[in-house]
Design a protein around this motif. Sequence first.
Motif, mmCIF file in Angstrom:
data_model
loop_
_atom_site.group_PDB
_atom_site.id
_atom_site.type_symbol
_atom_site.label_atom_id
_atom_site.label_comp_id
_atom_site.label_asym_id
_atom_site.label_seq_id
_atom_site.Cartn_x
_atom_site.Cartn_y
_atom_site.Cartn_z
ATOM 1 N N VAL A 112 0.897 -1.101 0.208
ATOM 2 C CA VAL A 112 0.091 0.087 -0.128
ATOM 3 C C VAL A 112 0.664 1.355 0.016
ATOM 4 O O VAL A 112 0.455 2.310 -0.457
ATOM 5 N N LYS A 113 1.976 1.043 0.680
ATOM 6 C CA LYS A 113 2.983 2.457 0.559
ATOM 7 C C LYS A 113 3.269 2.677 -0.763
ATOM 8 O O LYS A 113 3.326 3.736 -1.172
ATOM 9 N N ASP A 114 3.569 1.708 -1.710
ATOM 10 C CA ASP A 114 4.222 1.766 -2.950
ATOM 11 C C ASP A 114 3.004 2.410 -3.838
ATOM 12 O O ASP A 114 3.150 3.270 -4.791
ATOM 13 N N LEU A 115 1.474 1.901 -3.553
ATOM 14 C CA LEU A 115 0.476 2.477 -4.231
ATOM 15 C C LEU A 115 0.064 3.840 -3.957
ATOM 16 O O LEU A 115 0.085 4.950 -4.732
ATOM 17 N N ILE A 116 0.393 4.239 -2.595
ATOM 18 C CA ILE A 116 0.208 5.760 -2.128
ATOM 19 C C ILE A 116 1.250 6.691 -2.606
ATOM 20 O O ILE A 116 1.055 7.816 -3.253
ATOM 21 N N ASP A 117 2.500 6.113 -2.720
ATOM 22 C CA ASP A 117 3.628 7.035 -3.583
ATOM 23 C C ASP A 117 3.148 7.334 -5.115
ATOM 24 O O ASP A 117 3.590 8.068 -5.409
ATOM 25 N N LEU A 118 2.775 6.133 -5.523
ATOM 26 C CA LEU A 118 2.464 6.148 -7.024
ATOM 27 C C LEU A 118 1.256 7.136 -7.354
ATOM 28 O O LEU A 118 1.295 8.102 -8.173
ATOM 29 N N HIS A 119 0.248 7.107 -6.499
ATOM 30 C CA HIS A 119 -0.893 8.039 -6.294
ATOM 31 C C HIS A 119 -0.472 9.503 -6.251
ATOM 32 O O HIS A 119 -1.023 10.204 -6.827
ATOM 33 N N ALA A 120 0.612 9.784 -5.426
ATOM 34 C CA ALA A 120 1.013 11.010 -5.175
ATOM 35 C C ALA A 120 1.779 11.722 -6.243
ATOM 36 O O ALA A 120 1.730 12.837 -6.647
ATOM 37 N N LYS A 121 1.910 10.940 -7.198
ATOM 38 C CA LYS A 121 2.549 11.642 -8.591
ATOM 39 C C LYS A 121 1.323 12.305 -9.464
ATOM 40 O O LYS A 121 1.761 12.946 -10.474
#
Length: 353
Positions: free
Chosen positions: A186-195
């Motif tokens: 989920v952390k990687d998904l959130i980091d991706l979403h932040a783009k």
Amino acid sequence: MNPLSKKQNVKRRQRLNQEKYPPSSLILLLSPDEWEGFIEDCCRINLGVGKKYQFVAKLGGAGDAGRDVEARYQSDLVKDEWDLYQGKRYQSAIGESILYPELAKVFHHIGLGTFPAPANYYVCAPKNTTPTLHDLIAKPTALKAKFLQAWTDGKMGIDTKNFPLDKNTMDALNAFEFSNIREYPVKDLIDLHAKNPVKHEALFGIEVPREEVLVAPAVPAVMEQIYLTELLKVYAEHSSVSVNMEAAFSSEAYGEHLQGCRAEFYSAEGLKRFRRDIYPEDFEKLLEAVYAGVKRVLSSPLHQNGMVRLDAVLNHASTLQISDNPLSRRLFPADLPGACHHLVNEEKMKWVK
């Protein structure tokens, strides 16, 4: 109403303490449908010409055949040329009894020919996977064996009546590389979403920081021509002598004033460039609000000349309270006077009558 609803009320905006309420906590407030929409937005970061995906769609719901989000490498749906994202929104980590029924559904539909096999199967959950499932995913051979045994025995929640382990299904299962079943933390998904700052701010309330004010170049750019020409008219009227650009820059009377106006213009230009990626069309709405706010001062018959009018309007612009525009929270002191120069540059205002 869900506190993370996409409908934003600018006038009653709630700002959350992001240390106390990080996205990893707020994401638990999402409904299952919103969670799948979040995953779709993550995939769309990699959508477009020259990027990984050429087609992304959220299919979650009745009849999705186990595909919550479908992300294709090309426009057509082709074997090994797309990724399947499985979104499971639970308050706790998901285990085998959650994953296996979904996998069974997918392999059943691959066997039926509903869709071809994906290149990757991504497991996406707000609390990630249990330690047991996490370890199994890292051991594809063991994962396949345990999954197949559970399906054969009708355990772990697998519906063998609706999803029988027939020959076509077994062929689809054996042809698939279980090493391509991956957990998407989920952390990687959130980091991706932040783009995608627009989506990220709308969902989590995390405001994108604005960069420093743009500095005016030594040589005026082509885009400055109109408002600078209008400033030269102000100086010419004030001095009763025609003033060109070179003379204005070197003038003791007007040089500093001119550079101050250019600094204001570029401050607003920085805001304009910032909004291109964050808030499309909001800079134009800001200009409209500034124009409405200074119009009475601009048209006052008490101004004796353009210099008096210019200074009165810029001073009044600095006092305006712009509250119904997302850019209002990003304003620097020179932005509103700079907006006036942009209005002149767009030929919506003049200093000299």
